[in-house]
Structure formats: structure tokens, C-alpha cells
Design a protein around this motif. Structure first.
Motif, PDB file in Angstrom:
ATOM      1  N   MET A   1     115.838 -24.988  81.987  1.00 12.54           N
ATOM      2  CA  MET A   1     114.698 -25.899  81.803  1.00 12.54           C
ATOM      3  C   MET A   1     114.920 -26.760  80.560  1.00 12.54           C
ATOM      4  O   MET A   1     114.953 -27.975  80.632  1.00 12.54           O
ATOM      5  N   ASN A   2     115.074 -26.175  79.395  1.00  6.76           N
ATOM      6  CA  ASN A   2     115.375 -26.879  78.147  1.00  6.76           C
ATOM      7  C   ASN A   2     114.495 -28.114  77.945  1.00  6.76           C
ATOM      8  O   ASN A   2     114.994 -29.241  77.821  1.00  6.76           O
ATOM      9  N   LYS A   3     113.203 -27.915  77.922  1.00  8.07           N
ATOM     10  CA  LYS A   3     112.242 -29.004  77.776  1.00  8.07           C
ATOM     11  C   LYS A   3     111.731 -29.088  76.339  1.00  8.07           C
ATOM     12  O   LYS A   3     111.438 -28.071  75.705  1.00  8.07           O
ATOM     13  N   HIS A   4     111.620 -30.332  75.838  1.00  7.78           N
ATOM     14  CA  HIS A   4     111.074 -30.565  74.505  1.00  7.78           C
ATOM     15  C   HIS A   4     109.649 -31.093  74.645  1.00  7.78           C
ATOM     16  O   HIS A   4     109.430 -32.182  75.195  1.00  7.78           O
ATOM     17  N   ILE A   5     108.676 -30.315  74.160  1.00 10.24           N
ATOM     18  CA  ILE A   5     107.260 -30.710  74.207  1.00 10.24           C
ATOM     19  C   ILE A   5     106.889 -31.265  72.842  1.00 10.24           C
ATOM     20  O   ILE A   5     106.955 -30.560  71.827  1.00 10.24           O
ATOM     21  N   LEU A   6     106.509 -32.521  72.807  1.00 10.13           N
ATOM     22  CA  LEU A   6     106.139 -33.187  71.557  1.00 10.13           C
ATOM     23  C   LEU A   6     104.631 -33.382  71.510  1.00 10.13           C
ATOM     24  O   LEU A   6     104.045 -33.988  72.412  1.00 10.13           O
ATOM     25  N   ILE A   7     103.997 -32.873  70.448  1.00 15.32           N
ATOM     26  CA  ILE A   7     102.553 -32.995  70.275  1.00 15.32           C
ATOM     27  C   ILE A   7     102.294 -33.956  69.117  1.00 15.32           C
ATOM     28  O   ILE A   7     102.704 -33.697  67.977  1.00 15.32           O
ATOM     29  N   VAL A   8     101.635 -35.059  69.403  1.00 18.89           N
ATOM     30  CA  VAL A   8     101.317 -36.057  68.388  1.00 18.89           C
ATOM     31  C   VAL A   8      99.926 -35.739  67.830  1.00 18.89           C
ATOM     32  O   VAL A   8      98.913 -35.989  68.469  1.00 18.89           O
ATOM     33  N   GLY A   9      99.878 -35.147  66.643  1.00 19.29           N
ATOM     34  CA  GLY A   9      98.607 -34.783  66.020  1.00 19.29           C
ATOM     35  C   GLY A   9      98.487 -33.277  65.860  1.00 19.29           C
ATOM     36  O   GLY A   9      98.762 -32.520  66.806  1.00 19.29           O
ATOM     37  N   GLY A  10      98.080 -32.842  64.674  1.00 13.56           N
ATOM     38  CA  GLY A  10      97.942 -31.417  64.393  1.00 13.56           C
ATOM     39  C   GLY A  10      96.514 -31.000  64.134  1.00 13.56           C
ATOM     40  O   GLY A  10      96.277 -30.057  63.367  1.00 13.56           O
ATOM     41  N   GLY A  11      95.569 -31.696  64.766  1.00 14.62           N
ATOM     42  CA  GLY A  11      94.156 -31.324  64.612  1.00 14.62           C
ATOM     43  C   GLY A  11      93.785 -30.211  65.576  1.00 14.62           C
ATOM     44  O   GLY A  11      94.598 -29.350  65.915  1.00 14.62           O
ATOM     45  N   TYR A  12      92.525 -30.216  66.034  1.00 16.77           N
ATOM     46  CA  TYR A  12      92.060 -29.175  66.958  1.00 16.77           C
ATOM     47  C   TYR A  12      92.958 -29.052  68.175  1.00 16.77           C
ATOM     48  O   TYR A  12      93.486 -27.983  68.480  1.00 16.77           O
ATOM     49  N   VAL A  13      93.139 -30.173  68.877  1.00 17.20           N
ATOM     50  CA  VAL A  13      93.906 -30.143  70.118  1.00 17.20           C
ATOM     51  C   VAL A  13      95.360 -29.779  69.842  1.00 17.20           C
ATOM     52  O   VAL A  13      95.947 -28.931  70.514  1.00 17.20           O
ATOM     53  N   GLY A  14      95.954 -30.409  68.831  1.00 20.32           N
ATOM     54  CA  GLY A  14      97.353 -30.137  68.527  1.00 20.32           C
ATOM     55  C   GLY A  14      97.603 -28.686  68.163  1.00 20.32           C
ATOM     56  O   GLY A  14      98.522 -28.047  68.696  1.00 20.32           O
ATOM     57  N   LEU A  15      96.788 -28.149  67.261  1.00 20.97           N
ATOM     58  CA  LEU A  15      96.984 -26.766  66.822  1.00 20.97           C
ATOM     59  C   LEU A  15      96.756 -25.778  67.957  1.00 20.97           C
ATOM     60  O   LEU A  15      97.595 -24.908  68.223  1.00 20.97           O
ATOM     61  N   TYR A  16      95.620 -25.885  68.640  1.00 23.73           N
ATOM     62  CA  TYR A  16      95.288 -24.898  69.664  1.00 23.73           C
ATOM     63  C   TYR A  16      96.197 -25.004  70.891  1.00 23.73           C
ATOM     64  O   TYR A  16      96.482 -24.001  71.543  1.00 23.73           O
ATOM     65  N   THR A  17      96.653 -26.216  71.204  1.00 23.64           N
ATOM     66  CA  THR A  17      97.609 -26.368  72.299  1.00 23.64           C
ATOM     67  C   THR A  17      98.921 -25.685  71.953  1.00 23.64           C
ATOM     68  O   THR A  17      99.477 -24.914  72.751  1.00 23.64           O
ATOM     69  N   ALA A  18      99.421 -25.954  70.755  1.00 24.56           N
ATOM     70  CA  ALA A  18     100.682 -25.345  70.325  1.00 24.56           C
ATOM     71  C   ALA A  18     100.551 -23.829  70.215  1.00 24.56           C
ATOM     72  O   ALA A  18     101.484 -23.089  70.575  1.00 24.56           O
ATOM     73  N   LEU A  19      99.402 -23.365  69.736  1.00 28.97           N
ATOM     74  CA  LEU A  19      99.193 -21.920  69.584  1.00 28.97           C
ATOM     75  C   LEU A  19      99.253 -21.223  70.940  1.00 28.97           C
ATOM     76  O   LEU A  19      99.872 -20.160  71.084  1.00 28.97           O
ATOM     77  N   ARG A  20      98.642 -21.833  71.948  1.00 33.46           N
ATOM     78  CA  ARG A  20      98.653 -21.225  73.274  1.00 33.46           C
ATOM     79  C   ARG A  20     100.023 -21.350  73.934  1.00 33.46           C
ATOM     80  O   ARG A  20     100.491 -20.418  74.603  1.00 33.46           O
ATOM     81  N   LEU A  21     100.684 -22.491  73.758  1.00 29.67           N
ATOM     82  CA  LEU A  21     102.030 -22.652  74.305  1.00 29.67           C
ATOM     83  C   LEU A  21     102.994 -21.655  73.665  1.00 29.67           C
ATOM     84  O   LEU A  21     103.872 -21.101  74.336  1.00 29.67           O
ATOM     85  N   GLN A  22     102.824 -21.446  72.367  1.00 31.60           N
ATOM     86  CA  GLN A  22     103.669 -20.482  71.660  1.00 31.60           C
ATOM     87  C   GLN A  22     103.543 -19.091  72.262  1.00 31.60           C
ATOM     88  O   GLN A  22     104.497 -18.323  72.309  1.00 31.60           O
ATOM     89  N   ARG A  23     102.340 -18.799  72.768  1.00 35.90           N
ATOM     90  CA  ARG A  23     102.075 -17.498  73.375  1.00 35.90           C
ATOM     91  C   ARG A  23     102.565 -17.458  74.824  1.00 35.90           C
ATOM     92  O   ARG A  23     103.153 -16.482  75.269  1.00 35.90           O
ATOM     93  N   ARG A  24     102.291 -18.546  75.568  1.00 33.70           N
ATOM     94  CA  ARG A  24     102.603 -18.558  77.004  1.00 33.70           C
ATOM     95  C   ARG A  24     104.096 -18.759  77.278  1.00 33.70           C
ATOM     96  O   ARG A  24     104.574 -18.390  78.358  1.00 33.70           O
ATOM     97  N   LEU A  25     104.805 -19.378  76.352  1.00 32.80           N
ATOM     98  CA  LEU A  25     106.221 -19.688  76.576  1.00 32.80           C
ATOM     99  C   LEU A  25     107.136 -18.865  75.673  1.00 32.80           C
ATOM    100  O   LEU A  25     108.188 -19.347  75.229  1.00 32.80           O
ATOM    101  N   GLN A  26     106.742 -17.629  75.410  1.00 27.87           N
ATOM    102  CA  GLN A  26     107.535 -16.793  74.499  1.00 27.87           C
ATOM    103  C   GLN A  26     108.989 -16.661  74.953  1.00 27.87           C
ATOM    104  O   GLN A  26     109.917 -16.832  74.151  1.00 27.87           O
ATOM    105  N   ARG A  27     109.186 -16.360  76.210  1.00 20.25           N
ATOM    106  CA  ARG A  27     110.558 -16.165  76.704  1.00 20.25           C
ATOM    107  C   ARG A  27     111.346 -17.454  76.638  1.00 20.25           C
ATOM    108  O   ARG A  27     112.504 -17.476  76.185  1.00 20.25           O
ATOM    109  N   GLU A  28     110.734 -18.559  77.074  1.00 18.82           N
ATOM    110  CA  GLU A  28     111.431 -19.842  77.081  1.00 18.82           C
ATOM    111  C   GLU A  28     111.799 -20.287  75.660  1.00 18.82           C
ATOM    112  O   GLU A  28     112.900 -20.812  75.432  1.00 18.82           O
ATOM    113  N   LEU A  29     110.892 -20.061  74.717  1.00 21.24           N
ATOM    114  CA  LEU A  29     111.171 -20.433  73.326  1.00 21.24           C
ATOM    115  C   LEU A  29     112.284 -19.550  72.750  1.00 21.24           C
ATOM    116  O   LEU A  29     113.144 -20.029  71.999  1.00 21.24           O
ATOM    117  N   ARG A  30     112.264 -18.293  73.100  1.00 18.08           N
ATOM    118  CA  ARG A  30     113.283 -17.358  72.597  1.00 18.08           C
ATOM    119  C   ARG A  30     114.670 -17.695  73.154  1.00 18.08           C
ATOM    120  O   ARG A  30     115.671 -17.651  72.436  1.00 18.08           O
TER     121      ARG A  30
END
Length: 438
Positions: free
Chosen positions: A1-30
Motif C-alpha cells: 500500500m505505502n500511502k502517505h496521508i497528509l493532514i493540513v492543520g493540527g487543530g481539532y480535526v487534524g489532531l483527532y483524525t491523526a490520533l484515530r488513524l494512528q490507532r487504526r493503522l498500527q500494522r501499516e505504520l509499523r
């Protein structure tokens, strides 16, 4: 897959989106199959509902922000601004604080750039006006109010004194009413330490172009809030506009004129400037045009949510989701899940919400709330306001720190010291250098 997800902005949406992706994509990130990057000018997310309490000294300013790098160890954080988006080429132009801009490539983009203050071409607004969206603005405003109490105490000129003790807030939504209520409460409490300033010497003016305050809590609670503010001696001017404030001379559309050293502008927001340079489709209000699945209309591999996005409200056809923290946090969850579904070739789901209600703080032990149709005011509403927002602050670390601040405030008086020199830390050193040269 090797996908790069770019989030523009680190406010509510940016932080919480990244936090959930970090959890849901543990294997892919590893395994290196996915990467996540956030680009934001700041290295932290500001929990804006607590800005009024930070301005009033009830909370430490460091406790109303969440450090992105600590919370998101598997996400790359780039500090700087995105100045342009070329979605056809899947690249953004990234401008760091120092050095030349560079191109950052991506496979999936999330536009979560948030909003900035919506201003009007009013003469003098940039002279004395200050916004109320960032922690720096909140603390600068606190220092300014306390400094002006010092000015009024130390002068014999009645005009200087009157101008120093006059404070104007434009906009009677959540930000304006909560900022005014907390600062007025703090300033009134601080007068006990001044020999020549009484609470009645302070003049607070709330200017609102519409005919109501706090429309988010409903007509009944808004009317009660208006009565409470006026009982506290606050001059609330409805259906009134700011015409000019050149050199601190405030002129309102109702004909009244007076001098003021401080003007807080909270009259609405508009999407971040990068939205206009994104080449992405915009709606009639200048927001990114979205679908109910939080994808950007007419594009692929692109998502958006929060203040900069026009998200259809499927529970209220023909309407859009309001630009508030409640929607941003909920949208981030659906957005992150939809990105995972998109990467795995699954069906996306719509963002559908159930209205919870609204809560607002009006100073220490005062508040107003309309939650699930239950209307509260006074101490119960204030307690609900604190409880609700405490539950929404990200990470246990920040929750504990906020509770400790509140607990200490039960036993000790709040600090009433202006540290405005922190905003210009080199002034004394420059003065010393100038003296040496002479």
C-alpha cells in the motif's frame, strides 16, 4: 500500500483524525505501508473552549494546549504553513518558519486548516483590536486588562483613567460572551487590591449586530444570559455595529461614542487563507465543498472537515454543520474511519450526528446550558460546562492538569499580576544597550 496521508492543520480535526488513524493503522505504520504527516504553524493543538478560563487565570495556558509530538509519536509533525495545494499533482507547497519553501508529496490529503477571525474594513480596528482564537491572544488580553488597572490606579488624569477602564467586546456568540464574562469577573475581583478603583469604575461594553446573545443555546437561555450580563452592569448593545475605533475612539451605529484602550473582536470566523489557494471546489461561503462522507466534492483521495469545510447536515436537509468544536471532534472520528475504509477499498459512511446541546461559562460559578433539551443556568450549568469540556480535552495528562488547576483555585486566590513584558522580552536589554552607547 505505502500511502502517505497528509493532514493540513493540527487543530481539532487534524489532531483527532491523526490520533484515530494512528490507532487504526498500527500494522501499516509499523510495516511502512502507510505514513501520516501533519503540517501546522504550531506544535500544539489549542482547546479553545478553555481560552476564557486561561484568560481569567483559572487555568494555566500550558494546560489548554496539547503537544502534537507527544500525543502523536507515530506521526511526522512539520511546523510551517501550506501556501498552495496542487491536487492534480498530489503535492502541497510547504513554507517552514525559516528557509525556502518546498514541495511535499502525498497520496491522500485531509484539509483541516480551520479558520481565522472574520474582520471588516473598520477604521482603527487593527490599532486596538485583538482576536480571541489563540492562547497567545487570550494571555495577552489578560495581561492587558490587568496592566490597564495598574495604569488607572497610577494616573491623576480622569480621561486616561476612563479610557483605560473601558473594555469593548464585539460579537455575542460563545467566544465573545465567555471571554467578556470571565474577564469581567477577573477584573472585578482584582479591584480589591487597588485603593482607587471600584468595580463600578469598570465599563464593559458588548456590541452585537443581531438582536440576541448566545443564539446557540436557544432564545430562552439567550434571554436569561442577556439579563444576567446587564445585572452585572455590562452594557449590552444589540442590533448595533462598530463603525470606527481610530485612536481608541469608539463610534457605534447607535450614535454612542466613547474612548477605550481595549477592543476584543469575536464577530465570526472565515476559512483559513490556504483554502482559497487550494484549487479545490468551494461553496458559496468560501468553504471547501464536501459530501456527507467528508470527501471533497468532485475529487478523489481528498477529505475535509471542521471550520474550513462545508459539510451537509444529513439530519437537517438543506443545512450545513455549524463550525464548532462539537462537530469537529465528531467529524474527525468519521473522517479517520473513512480514510481507513478508502485505503482498504470499503464503502464509506456518512457523517450523521445527534444534537447534544450547548454549554457556556459566564464567569466563576455562573453558566448557561441547553443539553438534550434540559435547560440549566447558574451553578449547575457552570458545573456541566466544566464537566463536559473536561471530558473532551485530549489525553489523561491534560485532564489531570486541568483538574489540579481547578482544585488549587478552590483554596487559593487567583493571580492578578500582569506579565505583559513577556510579549516584548528584549525591551529592557535594548534600553540598557542604548544607555551604554550614550
Amino acid at each position: 500500500m505505502n500511502k502517505h496521508i497528509l493532514i493540513v492543520g493540527g487543530g481539532y480535526v487534524g489532531l483527532y483524525t491523526a490520533l484515530r488513524l494512528q490507532r487504526r493503522l498500527q500494522r501499516e505504520l509499523r510495516d511502512g505501508e502507510a505514513r501520516i504527516t501533519i503540517i501546522d504553524p504550531q506544535s500544539y493543538m489549542t482547546y479553545q473552549p478553555f481560552l476564557p478560563e486561561a484568560a481569567a487565570g483559572n487555568l494555566s495556558p500550558r494546560h489548554v494546549v496539547a503537544p502534537l509530538r507527544r500525543i502523536l509519536p507515530k506521526v511526522r509533525i512539520l511546523n510551517g504553513r501550506v501556501t498552495e495545494v496542487d491536487h492534480d499533482e498530489r503535492t502541497v507547497t510547504f513554507q517552514p518558519p525559516e528557509g525556502a519553501p518546498r514541495q511535499v508529496a502525498y497520496d491522500v490529503i485531509v484539509m483541516a486548516a480551520g479558520s481565522i477571525s472574520r474582520t471588516l474594513p473598520i477604521p482603527g480596528l487593527t490599532d486596538i483590536g485583538i482576536g480571541f482564537k489563540a492562547v497567545g491572544e487570550a494571555i495577552a488580553l489578560r495581561n492587558r486588562v490587568l496592566h490597564l488597572l495598574d495604569v488607572a490606579e497610577s494616573t491623576d488624569d480622569p480621561e486616561v483613567r476612563r479610557k483605560a477602564l473601558t473594555f469593548v467586546v464585539v460579537g455575542a456568540g460563545f467566544a465573545g460572551v465567555e471571554a467578556l464574562a470571565e474577564l469581567e469577573d477577573m477584573a472585578k475581583d482584582s479591584t480589591r487590591y487597588y485603593r482607587n478603583i471600584k468595580p463600578s469604575d469598570l465599563r464593559w461594553v458588548l456590541v452585537e449586530a443581531s438582536n440576541r446573545v448566545l443564539p446557540e443555546v436557544g432564545p430562552e437561555m439567550g434571554k436569561w444570559t442577556l439579563e444576567q450580563l446587564r445585572e452585572r452592569g455590562i452594557d449590552v448593545k444589540l442590533e448595533t455595529r462598530l463603525e470606527s475605533c481610530t485612536d481608541g475612539h469608539v463610534i457605534l451605529s447607535d450614535g454612542s461614542e466613547f474612548d477605550a484602550e481595549t477592543l476584543v473582536w469575536t464577530a465570526g470566523v472565515k476559512p483559513s487563507p490556504v483554502v482559497n489557494d487550494s484549487g479545490l471546489p468551494l461553496d458559496e461561503r468560501g468553504r471547501i465543498k464536501c459530501t456527507a462522507m467528508l470527501t471533497i466534492a468532485g475529487t478523489s483521495d481528498a477529505f475535509a472537515a471542521g471550520d474550513a469545510a462545508g459539510v451537509p447536515d444529513v439530519t437537517n436537509p438543506g443545512q450545513y454543520c455549524a463550525p464548532n468544536a462539537q462537530h469537529a471532534v465528531r467529524q474527525a472520528k468519521v473522517l479517520a474511519d473513512n480514510i481507513v475504509r478508502h485505503l482498504r477499498g470499503q464503502q464509506l459512511v456518512e457523517y450523521r450526528h445527534k444534537y447534544v446541546g450547548s454549554v457556556a461559562g459566564l464567569g466563576l460559578h455562573q453558566g448557561v446550558a441547553n443539553v438534550y433539551g434540559v435547560k440549566l443556568r447558574g451553578f449547575p450549568a457552570w458545573f456541566m460546562h466544566r464537566t463536559y469540556h473536561l471530558s473532551r480535552v485530549p489525553t489523561l495528562n491534560r485532564k489531570v492538569r486541568v483538574v489540579v488547576d481547578w482544585t488549587l483555585a478552590l483554596f487559593f486566590k487567583r493571580e492578578t499580576i500582569s506579565l505583559g513584558e513577556m510579549e516584548h522580552p528584549r525591551e529592557d536589554f535594548r534600553a540598557a544597550v542604548a544607555t551604554t552607547r550614550r
